[in-house]
Write an enzyme that holds these catalytic residues in place. Sequence first.
Site, PDB file in Angstrom:
ATOM      1  N   TRP A 126     -17.028  -5.326 -58.006  1.00  0.00           N
ATOM      2  CA  TRP A 126     -16.573  -6.667 -58.391  1.00  0.00           C
ATOM      3  C   TRP A 126     -17.505  -7.709 -57.754  1.00  0.00           C
ATOM      4  CZ3 TRP A 126     -14.861 -10.692 -55.224  1.00  0.00           C
ATOM      5  CH2 TRP A 126     -14.408 -11.817 -55.918  1.00  0.00           C
ATOM      6  N   TRP A 175      -9.848 -12.483 -73.158  1.00  0.00           N
ATOM      7  CA  TRP A 175      -9.022 -11.259 -73.005  1.00  0.00           C
ATOM      8  C   TRP A 175      -9.417 -10.603 -71.682  1.00  0.00           C
ATOM      9  CZ3 TRP A 175      -6.359  -8.417 -77.286  1.00  0.00           C
ATOM     10  CH2 TRP A 175      -5.862  -7.174 -76.882  1.00  0.00           C
ATOM     11  N   ASP A 176      -8.560 -10.741 -70.696  1.00  0.00           N
ATOM     12  CA  ASP A 176      -8.885 -10.274 -69.344  1.00  0.00           C
ATOM     13  C   ASP A 176      -8.213  -8.919 -69.074  1.00  0.00           C
ATOM     14  OD1 ASP A 176      -9.849 -10.352 -66.751  1.00  0.00           O
ATOM     15  OD2 ASP A 176      -8.953 -12.280 -66.244  1.00  0.00           O
ATOM     16  N   CYS A 212     -13.339  -9.797 -70.798  1.00  0.00           N
ATOM     17  CA  CYS A 212     -13.398 -10.060 -69.359  1.00  0.00           C
ATOM     18  C   CYS A 212     -12.633  -8.938 -68.680  1.00  0.00           C
ATOM     19  CB  CYS A 212     -12.730 -11.410 -69.084  1.00  0.00           C
ATOM     20  SG  CYS A 212     -12.639 -11.850 -67.344  1.00  0.00           S
ATOM     21  N   ASP A 235     -17.380 -12.452 -62.012  1.00  0.00           N
ATOM     22  CA  ASP A 235     -16.668 -13.531 -61.325  1.00  0.00           C
ATOM     23  C   ASP A 235     -17.560 -14.210 -60.307  1.00  0.00           C
ATOM     24  OD1 ASP A 235     -14.292 -13.560 -62.627  1.00  0.00           O
ATOM     25  OD2 ASP A 235     -13.235 -12.269 -61.216  1.00  0.00           O
TER      26      ASP A 235
HETATM   27  C1  DGJ Z   1     -10.438 -12.588 -63.535  1.00  0.00           C
HETATM   28  C2  DGJ Z   1     -11.438 -13.306 -64.383  1.00  0.00           C
HETATM   29  O1  DGJ Z   1     -12.695 -12.715 -64.260  1.00  0.00           O
HETATM   30  C3  DGJ Z   1     -11.474 -14.775 -63.994  1.00  0.00           C
HETATM   31  O2  DGJ Z   1     -12.453 -15.442 -64.738  1.00  0.00           O
HETATM   32  C4  DGJ Z   1     -10.115 -15.369 -64.219  1.00  0.00           C
HETATM   33  O3  DGJ Z   1      -9.816 -15.386 -65.587  1.00  0.00           O
HETATM   34  C5  DGJ Z   1      -9.068 -14.591 -63.444  1.00  0.00           C
HETATM   35  N1  DGJ Z   1      -9.145 -13.186 -63.712  1.00  0.00           N
HETATM   36  C6  DGJ Z   1      -7.698 -15.093 -63.744  1.00  0.00           C
HETATM   37  O4  DGJ Z   1      -6.734 -14.353 -63.145  1.00  0.00           O
END
Ligand code: DGJ
Length: 704
Positions: free
Chosen positions: A185, A463-464, A504, A526
């Site tokens: 990450w 869409w996360d 995402c 991120d």
């Molecule tokens: C992880 C994503 O990568 C971020 O850009 C953001 O949308 C957060 N989640 C929100 O919880």
Amino acid sequence: MIRKTENYFILETKNTQYILEIDAENKLVQNYYGAKINDYIPNRSHVCSFFCVEKNEKSDEGKNIEYPTFGHTDFRTPAFSCELPDGSCVTDFEYSDYKILDKKRSLEIMPCARSGGESLIITLKCKNAPIRIELMYAVYEDCDVIVKNAAIFADGEDILIDTAFSQSLSLSPEYDNVCYLAGAWARERHVQHQKLGYGIFEIGEARGTSGHNLNPFFALYKNGATETCGEVIGVNLIYSGSHAAKIETDRFGGVRALNGINPFNFRKKLNKGEKFETPEAVLTYSAQGFGKMSRNFHDFINEYIIPAKWAKKERPVLINNWEATYFSFTEEKLLEIARMAKELGIELFVLDDGWFGKRDLDNCSLGDWTPHLKKLPKGIDGIADKVLEKGMKFGLWFEPEMISEDSDLFRAHPDWAIVTDNLTPSKGRCQLVLDLTRSDVQDFIVSVFDRYLVGGKISYVKWDMNRYLSDVPRKGYCHEYTLGLYSVLNRIFKKYPDVLFEGCSGGGGRFDLGMLCYFPQIWTSDDTDAVERLKIQNGTSFAYPLSCMSAHVTITPNHQTGRVCDMDTRFAVACFGVFGYELDLAKEPEREKIKTQIEFYKQIKEITLQGDFYRLSDGNVFSFQAVSKDKSESAVLFVKQLSVPNVIEKAVRLQGLKEDSIYFVNGSGVSFSGADLMNRGFTPEFAQGDYKAQLLVLKEKKEK
Ligand code: DGJ
């Protein structure tokens, strides 16, 4: 072009040939993959037999078996293994027949490449059990790409598949280096190089998604390959679940590279009469190093992977409220950001996490997709209307695959979450994963999008997916989950083709060709620190084009690293991607610069997103270059990391220009010939201090 001559199949792209041979023992072997060798093809069977353990022994061990299976005389890592009804795992396949089709067929459930021309289907038949394997090959001539996969048919009895890789590649011992993308990450897809030795080198993920850690891409290369020269074979996979690539250097030095669904914790029961399709693998050969390999992949992805509708369509410059407000916002605050954004030329306002249920932190409400009325008294319609009135588009964040324990959805359907009986539910970011293999869960997710997208006010969805799969209930579940996800995506994307979806996964944790078949762009990481992003975007560009890498300008000091970088540098790095902002404009001291930045971005975006991309240097000075397809324009980025006193900056040699043309720099009277820029190079001039950038736009002088 695909041809069959005598016992050879010749697959040809602009610069490459992939040659298969039916050998004297009726085995399908790989004869060659590389730069064209024309049609004088030496028979490889005799070379192979040299390796037999004993002179009078028939063995597949030294042969370049095209789709090796387990149990007979090939002792290396198999592409396929299964258990037969009598418990035996031995299978042995031989060539049966072939057909050449005008087009490539689509896969039945999984995403796949669009057809780029002919395809070849070769059928192998098992000698000791009623199993058939169809190997598919499709050629993409202009981008020097070959797509392969395998489909297994249980023709006469049930079988249990343990391993079914998409393809196997046999290479000579000179391919003894591997390049791959590894990270975590906020550190996704850093470039790694590894020397191969005897044994098995493996990359992969067993977490249910393609993951932050080891991307499905890898490249095998001969010693000395660089960005501009040397032989490189790049491989990728059109798949978003647990994947693996195994590269075995056998005892003779030969290299076998397999990739596909990760066999770890995989099992598929194939009933009599059923078929199992493997994901498509993508191969490209470059005789001009990693740069050409990447450009082949970029062209292929832009043309045959990214949804056709979005491939060349303009992506709006967006502002996202995540780093500006996190969970703590009111409608008023959001509208303030939107108003200022509109004044500066930003086209799309995206409302990120925290708009639903009672979500003020990340510990609740996933699954309760109803507006958080304390923050948004008039709901999503209310804020969407006001954003649309300002002349901007409106976008919304979802994390559809998840469920919070503290949610009405969980209270109503505790059985929808993936958990193990008698064990404390294992959470990631305080949440559980929905069981996407269930049709009621799939229907629920589709109904959420129906609720929000039918009205037409939302033109973009983020869409996360913020955790991996754990506690999976059975072997093979990760693949079933991935198929469940694809089934949901197929339904939603069919219904709402005009909505731009951005992928995402905790940043760039699911950045793969499977996702790109649906999502034309993916949030790259991120980590929005400009200096860290150089490494991330550089690595990502090995396998994926700039047109799918989202990149935002955020505040300084950066939230992930604490590093201070000036606005120009943050912009310069982000504009080599699908561009946007993610900051509180009311607090941004250099807000006025944004107008000029957007104008600049609009000038270069056609070049960066649709042109040819070159990685020029990656030392203390990182430099990237994009060149329009007709070579008349180019955008160049130089970023100095640490400042060094009392030295002369090194010239950086540009690429891809027309030697004889004259190019003007940044709209000034300063000009250089293409040959000069490519041979002598351009010497960047940086302001004093660390993390400084310079951007160039080159325009070819037009004859009057
Ligand atoms: C992880 C994503 O990568 C971020 O850009 C953001 O949308 C957060 N989640 C929100 O919880």
